[in-house]
Design a protein around this motif. Structure first.
Motif, PDB file in Angstrom:
ATOM      1  N   ILE A   1     -81.455 -90.284 -81.502  1.00 10.01           N
ATOM      2  CA  ILE A   1     -82.643 -89.618 -82.045  1.00 10.01           C
ATOM      3  C   ILE A   1     -82.301 -89.010 -83.405  1.00 10.01           C
ATOM      4  O   ILE A   1     -81.348 -88.233 -83.513  1.00 10.01           O
ATOM      5  CB  ILE A   1     -83.149 -88.515 -81.093  1.00 10.01           C
ATOM      6  CG1 ILE A   1     -83.554 -89.102 -79.736  1.00 10.01           C
ATOM      7  CG2 ILE A   1     -84.323 -87.757 -81.721  1.00 10.01           C
ATOM      8  CD1 ILE A   1     -83.846 -88.051 -78.681  1.00 10.01           C
TER       9      ILE A   1
ATOM     10  N   LEU B   1     -91.236 -86.319 -79.917  1.00  6.61           N
ATOM     11  CA  LEU B   1     -91.054 -87.674 -79.412  1.00  6.61           C
ATOM     12  C   LEU B   1     -92.426 -88.193 -78.999  1.00  6.61           C
ATOM     13  O   LEU B   1     -93.179 -87.485 -78.329  1.00  6.61           O
ATOM     14  CB  LEU B   1     -90.120 -87.666 -78.202  1.00  6.61           C
ATOM     15  CG  LEU B   1     -88.713 -87.137 -78.458  1.00  6.61           C
ATOM     16  CD1 LEU B   1     -87.997 -86.875 -77.147  1.00  6.61           C
ATOM     17  CD2 LEU B   1     -87.930 -88.101 -79.333  1.00  6.61           C
TER      18      LEU B   1
ATOM     19  N   ALA C   1     -89.690 -91.398 -73.099  1.00  6.47           N
ATOM     20  CA  ALA C   1     -89.882 -90.223 -73.953  1.00  6.47           C
ATOM     21  C   ALA C   1     -89.809 -88.935 -73.130  1.00  6.47           C
ATOM     22  O   ALA C   1     -89.245 -87.934 -73.581  1.00  6.47           O
ATOM     23  CB  ALA C   1     -91.213 -90.313 -74.695  1.00  6.47           C
TER      24      ALA C   1
END
Length: 178
Positions: free
Chosen positions: A55, A62, A73
């Motif tokens: 990430i 997200l 997610a």
């Protein structure tokens, strides 16, 4: 779990053979049923553990795409503490009429989360929709990169594309386990 072991677990859990029509319209003899790995709590936890490191550090939200990106997610949000939104393919036409359910996205750096990417078509549509609603979308994260065409299409649109595994890596991990 070591990365190669995780790749083999995903392969063993979700790989199917037969004749399958992909979202892109192409026909394939290999198919990864994402719901098989997304519905296995231990495997989903391991996927989130490995994806968390990918990430981008400036991510504020997200965005899990309907439907397969939502469990990934959510697992990433639980792992990292980053808020999550659930993105519909089309804004609902009743109630709040929202495209992205959850926290406010306007002015926020959003990382799109998807399960399997073939051409990236739905991601491109959703990225435009999110931008239209004020989100700052630069990054896409997925579990399985099925075809190079998806990467090419996303990068051509100016998106940074990160994948945990390519389909070739999953197949190779399975072959090396024998």
């Amino acid at each position: 779990m070591e990365r190669t072991v995780l790749a083999n677990e995903i392969y063993q859990t979700a790989h199917l053979t037969g004749t399958f029509t992909l979202r892109s319209g192409k026909v394939s003899n290999d198919y990864f049923d994402k719901y098989l790995f997304e519905s296995a709590p231990g495997l989903l936890r391991e996927i989130a553990e490995h994806l968390a490191g990918l990430i981008p550090s400036d991510t504020e939200i997200l965005a899990g795409l309907e439907m397969g990106g939502i469990p990934i997610a959510t697992a990433l949000s639980l792992k990292t503490g980053i808020p999550v939104v659930f993105v519909r393919k089309k804004a609902k036409e009743y109630g709040t009429c929202k495209l992205a359910e959850g926290t406010e996205i306007r002015g926020k750096r959003v990382c799109i989360v998807e399960d399997v990417v073939t051409t990236g078509g739905q991601i491109l549509l959703s990225a435009q929709d999110l931008k239209h609603h004020g989100a700052l979308v630069r990054n896409v994260l997925c579990v399985i990169e099925r075809e190079q065409q998806g990467r090419d299409n996303l990068e051509k649109a100016g998106l940074n594309f990160l994948s945990l595994f390519t389909m070739e890596e999953l197949i190779a991990a399975n072959l090396s386990s024998y």
